[in-house]
Scaffold this motif. Structure first.
Motif, PDB file in Angstrom:
ATOM      1  N   SER A  54       0.851  -1.195   0.000  1.00 43.77           N
ATOM      2  CA  SER A  54       0.000   0.000   0.000  1.00 43.77           C
ATOM      3  C   SER A  54       0.885   1.243   0.000  1.00 43.77           C
ATOM      4  O   SER A  54       1.843   1.329   0.758  1.00 43.77           O
ATOM      5  CB  SER A  54      -0.920   0.008   1.222  1.00 43.77           C
ATOM      6  N   GLY A  55       0.590   2.177  -0.870  1.00 41.44           N
ATOM      7  CA  GLY A  55       1.393   3.386  -0.983  1.00 41.44           C
ATOM      8  C   GLY A  55       2.607   3.229  -1.877  1.00 41.44           C
ATOM      9  O   GLY A  55       3.423   4.132  -1.968  1.00 41.44           O
ATOM     10  N   MET A  56       2.742   2.103  -2.560  1.00 40.10           N
ATOM     11  CA  MET A  56       3.895   1.884  -3.430  1.00 40.10           C
ATOM     12  C   MET A  56       3.513   1.944  -4.909  1.00 40.10           C
ATOM     13  O   MET A  56       4.329   1.665  -5.768  1.00 40.10           O
ATOM     14  CB  MET A  56       4.551   0.538  -3.120  1.00 40.10           C
ATOM     15  N   GLY A  57       2.284   2.323  -5.175  1.00 39.72           N
ATOM     16  CA  GLY A  57       1.824   2.386  -6.556  1.00 39.72           C
ATOM     17  C   GLY A  57       2.192   3.707  -7.216  1.00 39.72           C
ATOM     18  O   GLY A  57       3.065   4.446  -6.754  1.00 39.72           O
ATOM     19  N   LEU A  58       1.506   4.014  -8.280  1.00 39.19           N
ATOM     20  CA  LEU A  58       1.790   5.198  -9.079  1.00 39.19           C
ATOM     21  C   LEU A  58       1.673   6.499  -8.282  1.00 39.19           C
ATOM     22  O   LEU A  58       2.464   7.419  -8.462  1.00 39.19           O
ATOM     23  CB  LEU A  58       0.852   5.225 -10.287  1.00 39.19           C
ATOM     24  N   CYS A  59       0.716   6.574  -7.367  1.00 41.60           N
ATOM     25  CA  CYS A  59       0.518   7.817  -6.605  1.00 41.60           C
ATOM     26  C   CYS A  59       1.464   7.942  -5.415  1.00 41.60           C
ATOM     27  O   CYS A  59       1.512   8.998  -4.780  1.00 41.60           O
ATOM     28  CB  CYS A  59      -0.923   7.929  -6.131  1.00 41.60           C
ATOM     29  N   GLN A  60       2.220   6.890  -5.103  1.00 40.83           N
ATOM     30  CA  GLN A  60       3.173   6.889  -3.985  1.00 40.83           C
ATOM     31  C   GLN A  60       2.521   7.272  -2.652  1.00 40.83           C
ATOM     32  O   GLN A  60       3.110   7.939  -1.821  1.00 40.83           O
ATOM     33  CB  GLN A  60       4.349   7.816  -4.287  1.00 40.83           C
ATOM     34  N   GLY A  61       1.281   6.837  -2.455  1.00 43.03           N
ATOM     35  CA  GLY A  61       0.595   7.070  -1.194  1.00 43.03           C
ATOM     36  C   GLY A  61      -0.112   8.398  -1.079  1.00 43.03           C
ATOM     37  O   GLY A  61      -0.705   8.695  -0.049  1.00 43.03           O
ATOM     38  N   GLN A  62      -0.078   9.227  -2.119  1.00 47.59           N
ATOM     39  CA  GLN A  62      -0.723  10.534  -2.065  1.00 47.59           C
ATOM     40  C   GLN A  62      -2.237  10.418  -1.908  1.00 47.59           C
ATOM     41  O   GLN A  62      -2.862  11.287  -1.320  1.00 47.59           O
ATOM     42  CB  GLN A  62      -0.393  11.349  -3.320  1.00 47.59           C
ATOM     43  N   THR A  63      -2.810   9.355  -2.435  1.00 45.26           N
ATOM     44  CA  THR A  63      -4.257   9.167  -2.374  1.00 45.26           C
ATOM     45  C   THR A  63      -4.683   8.355  -1.155  1.00 45.26           C
ATOM     46  O   THR A  63      -5.678   8.670  -0.514  1.00 45.26           O
ATOM     47  CB  THR A  63      -4.747   8.454  -3.651  1.00 45.26           C
ATOM     48  N   CYS A  64      -3.932   7.335  -0.816  1.00 46.33           N
ATOM     49  CA  CYS A  64      -4.402   6.361   0.174  1.00 46.33           C
ATOM     50  C   CYS A  64      -3.735   6.442   1.540  1.00 46.33           C
ATOM     51  O   CYS A  64      -4.208   5.832   2.490  1.00 46.33           O
ATOM     52  CB  CYS A  64      -4.214   4.950  -0.368  1.00 46.33           C
TER      53      CYS A  64
END
Length: 110
Positions: A54-64
């Motif tokens: 979690s937080g390692m995707g494209l948004c780098q945790g900005q959303t979640c």
């Protein structure tokens, strides 16, 4: 610094309504998966991040990040600030060493 002792919860994990809601859209991680990670002994944002991505995707945790932090805190019955924040890291990519020397030469010429 106090040493954290991680112990999986001995009680059986109980699913709740809304556990199928996706919290981290980039990695498609649900609320139930986050709750289960806490139940399995994860107690900080970085532990859940390493456990589930979690937080390692494209948004780098900005959303979640705030949502995951709130879920962890509610499961641990603590304040969100005590759970911590995701530790940011720069992306690691191989770089040819010649690129660095070109940049230094360009700066010296100016």
């Amino acid at each position: 610094m106090a040493k954290l002792v991680r112990v999986a919860n001995k009680e059986a994990f109980e699913e709740k309504p809304g556990d199928d809601m996706i919290i981290c859209r980039c990695e498609e991680i649900t609320r139930g998966e986050i709750r289960r990670a806490v139940h399995d002994g994860m107690c900080t944002m970085n532990e859940v991040k390493r456990y589930l991505r979690s937080g390692m995707g494209l948004c780098q945790g900005q959303t979640c990040q705030r949502l995951v932090q709130g879920i962890i805190a509610s499961e641990l019955k603590t304040k969100p600030g005590e759970v911590g924040m995701i530790q940011g890291r720069a992306p690691v990519r191989p770089v040819e060493i010649g690129i660095f020397s070109q940049n230094i030469t360009d700066v010296q010429e100016e």
